[in-house]
Enzyme design. Structure first.
Site, PDB file in Angstrom:
ATOM      1  N   ASP A  11       3.767 -31.985  -7.763  1.00 20.20           N
ATOM      2  CA  ASP A  11       4.360 -30.970  -8.378  1.00 20.20           C
ATOM      3  C   ASP A  11       4.319 -29.740  -7.812  1.00 20.20           C
ATOM      4  O   ASP A  11       3.325 -29.314  -7.185  1.00 20.20           O
ATOM      5  CB  ASP A  11       4.398 -31.050  -9.932  1.00 20.20           C
ATOM      6  N   ASP A  13       5.627 -26.028  -9.413  1.00 20.02           N
ATOM      7  CA  ASP A  13       5.495 -25.007 -10.800  1.00 20.02           C
ATOM      8  C   ASP A  13       4.306 -25.555 -11.792  1.00 20.02           C
ATOM      9  O   ASP A  13       4.495 -26.684 -12.040  1.00 20.02           O
ATOM     10  CB  ASP A  13       6.650 -24.844 -11.487  1.00 20.02           C
ATOM     11  N   ASP A 172       1.133 -31.264 -13.599  1.00 21.17           N
ATOM     12  CA  ASP A 172       0.693 -30.502 -14.604  1.00 21.17           C
ATOM     13  C   ASP A 172       1.346 -30.981 -15.930  1.00 21.17           C
ATOM     14  O   ASP A 172       0.805 -30.500 -17.022  1.00 21.17           O
ATOM     15  CB  ASP A 172       0.698 -29.001 -14.364  1.00 21.17           C
TER      16      ASP A 172
END
Length: 197
Positions: A11, A13, A172
């Site tokens: 990922d 961001d 995240d």
């Protein structure tokens, strides 16, 4: 390093970069221009992870509600505001470049799977000097099946010239973990990002 690891999809961001200040600044441009109160960075942080459109929808909901199609109508202005300086207030998390460079040197192929729009993803990667680390970048604009659909990860692996064997995913958020579970590949969850739980 994980034994047998040949490819790693990540990922962007909240995993590799902290872009919330830049996202919040662009969101607040849109809100202010439309006569709404602006939002604190922490409030916007809780809204990211499902793509720019979802962030705008939540920002509108938090500042008085929205009518159908309003968020879509504001997307161009959001992107324009974000691209005024795509790396403004955006930080690469500590040790990210060193770790990914070492993996690349060890022959592990790296790719990005993000719900961020392509129009903002690639300029940010270029501005931060991260682009050469990745053999593929698949954004929300490049797929009909954005995360949490596991096909987004599988399309990224395919673009990298890899398959699920020897692959893992790093993210995240709940969205990331759901996508990795759907793709049936191992996942690593980083705790410093934008997870809501």
């Amino acid at each position: 390093m994980m034994a047998g690891l040949r490819s790693l999809v990540l990922d962007l961001d909240g995993t590799l970069i902290d872009s919330v200040p830049a996202v919040a600044a662009a969101v607040n441009v849109v809100l202010a221009e439309n006569g709404r109160e602006t939002l604190a960075v922490d409030a916007v942080k809780a809204m990211v992870g499902r793509g720019a459109l979802a962030t705008i929808e939540e920002a509108l909901d938090a500042t008085g509600g929205r009518i159908d199609g309003e968020a879509e109508d504001l997307m161009d202005r959001y992107l324009e505001a974000y691209l005024d300086d795509p790396a403004a207030s955006t930080l690469v998390y500590p040790n990210v470049v060193e770790i990914l460079s070492a993996m690349q040197t060890d022959g592990i192929r790296l790719g990005i799977c993000t719900n961020k729009p392509g129009a903002t993803t690639r300029p940010v990667l270029q501005a931060l000097g991260l682009e050469p680390l990745f053999s593929a970048v698949i954004t929300a604009d490049d797929t009909a099946f954005p995360k949490p659909d596991g096909r987004h990860i599988m399309e990224t692996l395919d673009a990298m010239g890899c398959d699920a064997d020897g692959a893992a995913y790093v993210g995240d958020s709940e969205t990331d973990m759901a996508a990795a579970n759907d793709a049936e590949i191992p996942a690593v969850f980083v705790t410093y990002g934008y997870c809501g739980v």
